[in-house]
Design an enzyme around this catalytic site. Structure first.
Site, PDB file in Angstrom:
ATOM      1  CE  LYS A   1       0.569   3.554   4.704  1.00  0.00           C
ATOM      2  NZ  LYS A   1       0.361   3.718   6.122  1.00  0.00           N
TER       3      LYS A   1
ATOM      4  N   GLY B   1       2.139   2.268  10.556  1.00  0.00           N
ATOM      5  CA  GLY B   1       3.095   3.361  10.391  1.00  0.00           C
ATOM      6  C   GLY B   1       3.749   3.796  11.692  1.00  0.00           C
TER       7      GLY B   1
ATOM      8  CB  SER C   1       4.930  -1.852  11.871  1.00  0.00           C
ATOM      9  OG  SER C   1       4.480  -0.513  12.056  1.00  0.00           O
TER      10      SER C   1
ATOM     11  CD  GLU D   1      -2.641   5.729   6.420  1.00  0.00           C
ATOM     12  OE1 GLU D   1      -2.603   5.786   5.175  1.00  0.00           O
ATOM     13  OE2 GLU D   1      -1.743   5.183   7.102  1.00  0.00           O
TER      14      GLU D   1
ATOM     15  CG  ASN E   1      -1.687   1.285   1.384  1.00  0.00           C
ATOM     16  OD1 ASN E   1      -1.887   1.987   0.389  1.00  0.00           O
ATOM     17  ND2 ASN E   1      -2.123   1.613   2.586  1.00  0.00           N
TER      18      ASN E   1
ATOM     19  CG  HIS F   1      -5.635   2.166   4.872  1.00  0.00           C
ATOM     20  ND1 HIS F   1      -5.151   3.142   5.715  1.00  0.00           N
ATOM     21  CD2 HIS F   1      -4.661   1.222   4.780  1.00  0.00           C
ATOM     22  CE1 HIS F   1      -3.928   2.792   6.112  1.00  0.00           C
ATOM     23  NE2 HIS F   1      -3.611   1.638   5.554  1.00  0.00           N
TER      24      HIS F   1
ATOM     25  CD  GLU G   1      -3.663  -2.433   7.139  1.00  0.00           C
ATOM     26  OE1 GLU G   1      -2.595  -2.780   6.666  1.00  0.00           O
ATOM     27  OE2 GLU G   1      -4.141  -1.297   6.957  1.00  0.00           O
TER      28      GLU G   1
HETATM   29  C1  PEP Z   1      -0.767   0.189   5.782  1.00  0.00           C
HETATM   30  O1  PEP Z   1      -0.713   1.333   5.389  1.00  0.00           O
HETATM   31  O2  PEP Z   1      -1.701  -0.526   5.425  1.00  0.00           O
HETATM   32  C2  PEP Z   1       0.296  -0.299   6.659  1.00  0.00           C
HETATM   33  C3  PEP Z   1       0.184  -1.490   7.170  1.00  0.00           C
HETATM   34  O3  PEP Z   1       1.352   0.540   6.876  1.00  0.00           O
HETATM   35  P1  PEP Z   1       2.750   0.168   7.592  1.00  0.00           P
HETATM   36  O4  PEP Z   1       3.206  -1.142   7.040  1.00  0.00           O
HETATM   37  O5  PEP Z   1       3.667   1.298   7.241  1.00  0.00           O
HETATM   38  O6  PEP Z   1       2.474   0.092   9.059  1.00  0.00           O
END
Ligand code: PEP
Length: 255
Positions: free
Chosen positions: A15, A176, A216, A100, A13, A98, A170
């Protein structure tokens, strides 16, 4: 059905990162590194990168996804992108709900559900994201939050359509932040999601759904997370922007 029979999927992803030229360059780095992957490999990229990404991955095993879509076929929705627009240029997957989008852009379970149904109707495969806030975990309501999201986000999605749905667990506190859920925490919630799917549909249908972990995930922790019975893949943010790291996660999923 055992884990080995489910499709492992590693999806990046990106972003709001990478211009079209940068997207082409990154995909040109990634594609040779993942060409022998024994799992599905996807890059979900910003809208303006989609055409360049599709061109850069033509003839490879890397599929391209969008990061959102609207539920209407067309109309007065300034700034939005329809499923038909995505489909016509060769997009196969779309990330929906997501955290965000939920946190900064007013996404609700109702709109995630509308987008999911529209994506499925258009032949796109939605990657539906669910996950609890840190506060919700601390209040010990993770399961209630996840059960509600699964039920609402998949409302009116048929058993047949479910075959094309990917769920990404998630935990919002892990996205992040560098804080990864432990492999046991990830497994516990992914198993809970599968149990909810079994309740809403049936065990066979639930057993066939790919459930990813995201938050992460990186080249250092992917092995352990992906070794868990109900963790069938990963949705990767930061680490998907570095070709070697992303390829290492793909390798971990290919074992
Ligand atoms: C994401 O944006 O779906 C995500 C898991 O980000 P990160 O791996 O940076 O935590």
């Amino acid at each position: 059905m055992d884990k080995a029979k489910r499709k492992a999927i590693i999806a990046g992803n990106w972003k709001m990162n990478k211009t079209p030229k940068e997207a082409t360059a990154l995909l040109n780095e990634i594609t040779p590194l993942v060409k022998d992957a024994d799992c599905e490999v996807i890059a979900c990229v910003p809208y303006v990168d989609l055409a360049a990404a599709i061109e850069a991955t033509a003839g490879t095993n890397v599929k391209i996804g969008a990061e959102n879509c609207h539920w209407a076929a067309s109309g007065a929705f300034t700034g939005e992108i329809s499923t038909g627009m995505l489909k016509e240029i060769g997009v196969e997957y779309v990330v929906l709900g997501h955290s965000e989008r939920r946190q900064y852009f007013g996404e609700t379970d109702e709109t995630v559900n509308k987008r999911t149904k529209a994506a499925l109707a258009a032949g796109l495969k939605p990657i539906v994201c669910v996950g609890e806030l840190l506060w919700e975990r601390e209040c010990d309501i993770t399961e209630e939050v996840i059960a509600r999201q699964i039920k609402l986000d998949l409302w009116d999605v048929s058993e047949d359509e479910l075959k094309n749905v990917v769920i990404a667990y998630e935990p919002v506190w892990a996205i992040g932040t560098g804080k990864t859920a432990t492999a046991d925490q990830a497994e516990e919630v992914c198993a809970f999601i599968r149990a909810q799917l079994a309740k809403l549909y049936n065990q066979d249908a639930a057993d066939a759904v790919t459930i990813q972990y995201g938050g992460s995930m990186n080249d250092g922790n992917a092995d352990e997370l992906l070794s868990k019975t109900n963790v069938d893949g990963g949705l990767i943010g930061g680490a998907s922007l570095v070709a070697e790291k992303f390829a290492a996660i793909v390798k971990a999923a290919s074992k």
